[in-house]
Design an enzyme around this catalytic site. Structure first.
Site, PDB file in Angstrom:
ATOM      1  N   HIS A  43       2.962 -31.628  28.548  1.00 35.64           N
ATOM      2  CA  HIS A  43       3.131 -33.075  28.653  1.00 35.64           C
ATOM      3  C   HIS A  43       3.312 -33.656  27.259  1.00 35.64           C
ATOM      4  O   HIS A  43       3.052 -32.962  26.264  1.00 35.64           O
ATOM      5  CB  HIS A  43       1.872 -33.688  29.275  1.00 35.64           C
ATOM      6  N   HIS A 125       4.711 -35.456  20.539  1.00 34.72           N
ATOM      7  CA  HIS A 125       4.766 -33.994  20.550  1.00 34.72           C
ATOM      8  C   HIS A 125       4.322 -33.456  21.902  1.00 34.72           C
ATOM      9  O   HIS A 125       3.561 -34.096  22.617  1.00 34.72           O
ATOM     10  CB  HIS A 125       3.860 -33.409  19.455  1.00 34.72           C
TER      11      HIS A 125
HETATM   12  O1  3AM Z   1      -2.126 -32.115  23.857  1.00 38.82           O
HETATM   13  P1  3AM Z   1      -1.894 -33.393  23.117  1.00 38.82           P
HETATM   14  O2  3AM Z   1      -1.964 -33.237  21.638  1.00 38.82           O
HETATM   15  O3  3AM Z   1      -0.723 -34.150  23.590  1.00 38.82           O
HETATM   16  O4  3AM Z   1      -5.083 -33.824  21.912  1.00 38.82           O
HETATM   17  C1  3AM Z   1      -5.356 -34.368  23.185  1.00 38.82           C
HETATM   18  C2  3AM Z   1      -4.206 -34.210  24.151  1.00 38.82           C
HETATM   19  O5  3AM Z   1      -3.040 -34.431  23.429  1.00 38.82           O
HETATM   20  C3  3AM Z   1      -5.423 -35.858  23.065  1.00 38.82           C
HETATM   21  O6  3AM Z   1      -5.164 -36.349  24.359  1.00 38.82           O
HETATM   22  C4  3AM Z   1      -4.367 -35.427  25.065  1.00 38.82           C
HETATM   23  C5  3AM Z   1      -4.987 -35.085  26.375  1.00 38.82           C
HETATM   24  O7  3AM Z   1      -6.248 -34.549  26.177  1.00 38.82           O
HETATM   25  N1  3AM Z   1      -6.729 -36.308  22.580  1.00 38.82           N
HETATM   26  C6  3AM Z   1      -7.917 -35.792  22.895  1.00 38.82           C
HETATM   27  N2  3AM Z   1      -8.890 -36.470  22.255  1.00 38.82           N
HETATM   28  C7  3AM Z   1      -8.288 -37.442  21.529  1.00 38.82           C
HETATM   29  C8  3AM Z   1      -8.751 -38.486  20.666  1.00 38.82           C
HETATM   30  N3  3AM Z   1     -10.045 -38.678  20.422  1.00 38.82           N
HETATM   31  C9  3AM Z   1      -6.903 -37.338  21.730  1.00 38.82           C
HETATM   32  N4  3AM Z   1      -6.021 -38.162  21.150  1.00 38.82           N
HETATM   33  C10 3AM Z   1      -6.517 -39.119  20.339  1.00 38.82           C
HETATM   34  N5  3AM Z   1      -7.833 -39.295  20.105  1.00 38.82           N
END
Ligand code: 3AM
Length: 175
Positions: A43, A125
């Protein structure tokens, strides 16, 4: 205690693209490069919301429903490695204006609803591999997946049986 869900807004990838990506990933990165994301988990995150109550979820969904903007084409033609977070990703070399606009709107709605938003700039990304903490050689940028984005999704992130799963709770058309 009131029930809270871990939520984020994001984009799904078309099924064919997901299948092509996992085949390309297997041929491109060695098994020890990191932990591959499951095909059905691929995603692009637009706005992370954190742990959200039902009441706040309803408010966020109402605001998301007011977004009226056309779809756009997303092209994944760039790859990178963030060693500190252990992420190997794909993304667009040039993010489409519609993508930046949608993410900015969702992030500002989330901030206004009291969801903490990172001050870091939005870096669109698709995470391909996690726990990629060692140096890795990235492939030449001779790949390109392109698809129309016609909707965005509210996902719930749940950790169970040793794996994080993303479930689509609601979606809105871009028109
Ligand atoms: O897999 P991606 O990088 O798209 O990294 C987490 C994941 O993103 C991000 O939210 C998505 C679904 O879990 N994520 C998790 N904790 C986070 C935070 N504290 C976060 N993004 C920003 N702040």
């Amino acid at each position: 205690m009131r029930e809270q869900k871990r939520l984020f807004f994001g984009l799904e990838l078309p099924q064919q693209c997901r299948q092509e990506l996992i085949a390309w990933r297997a041929a491109t990165f060695p098994a020890e490069a990191g932990q591959p994301m499951a095909a059905d988990s691929l995603h692009l995150t637009l706005a992370f919301l954190g742990e959200v109550s039902e009441e706040k979820t309803r408010a966020l969904m109402q605001q998301a429903g007011r977004i009226a903007q056309p779809g756009f084409t997303l092209t994944l033609d760039d790859a990178g490695h963030w060693p500190r977070s252990g992420v190997i990703w794909l993304g667009p070399r040039q993010a489409p204006r519609g993508l930046l606009q949608l993410a900015a709107l969702l992030r500002s709605q989330a901030a206004r609803s009291g969801c903490y938003q990172t001050p870091l700039p939005f870096h669109p990304h698709v995470t391909l591999l996690r726990q990629a903490l060692q140096p890795v050689s990235l492939p030449p940028r001779n790949f390109c997946w392109s698809f129309p984005v016609e909707r965005f999704v509210l996902f719930q992130s749940q950790f169970s049986r040793g794996r994080t799963r993303y479930q689509a709770l609601a979606e809105w058309a871009l028109r």
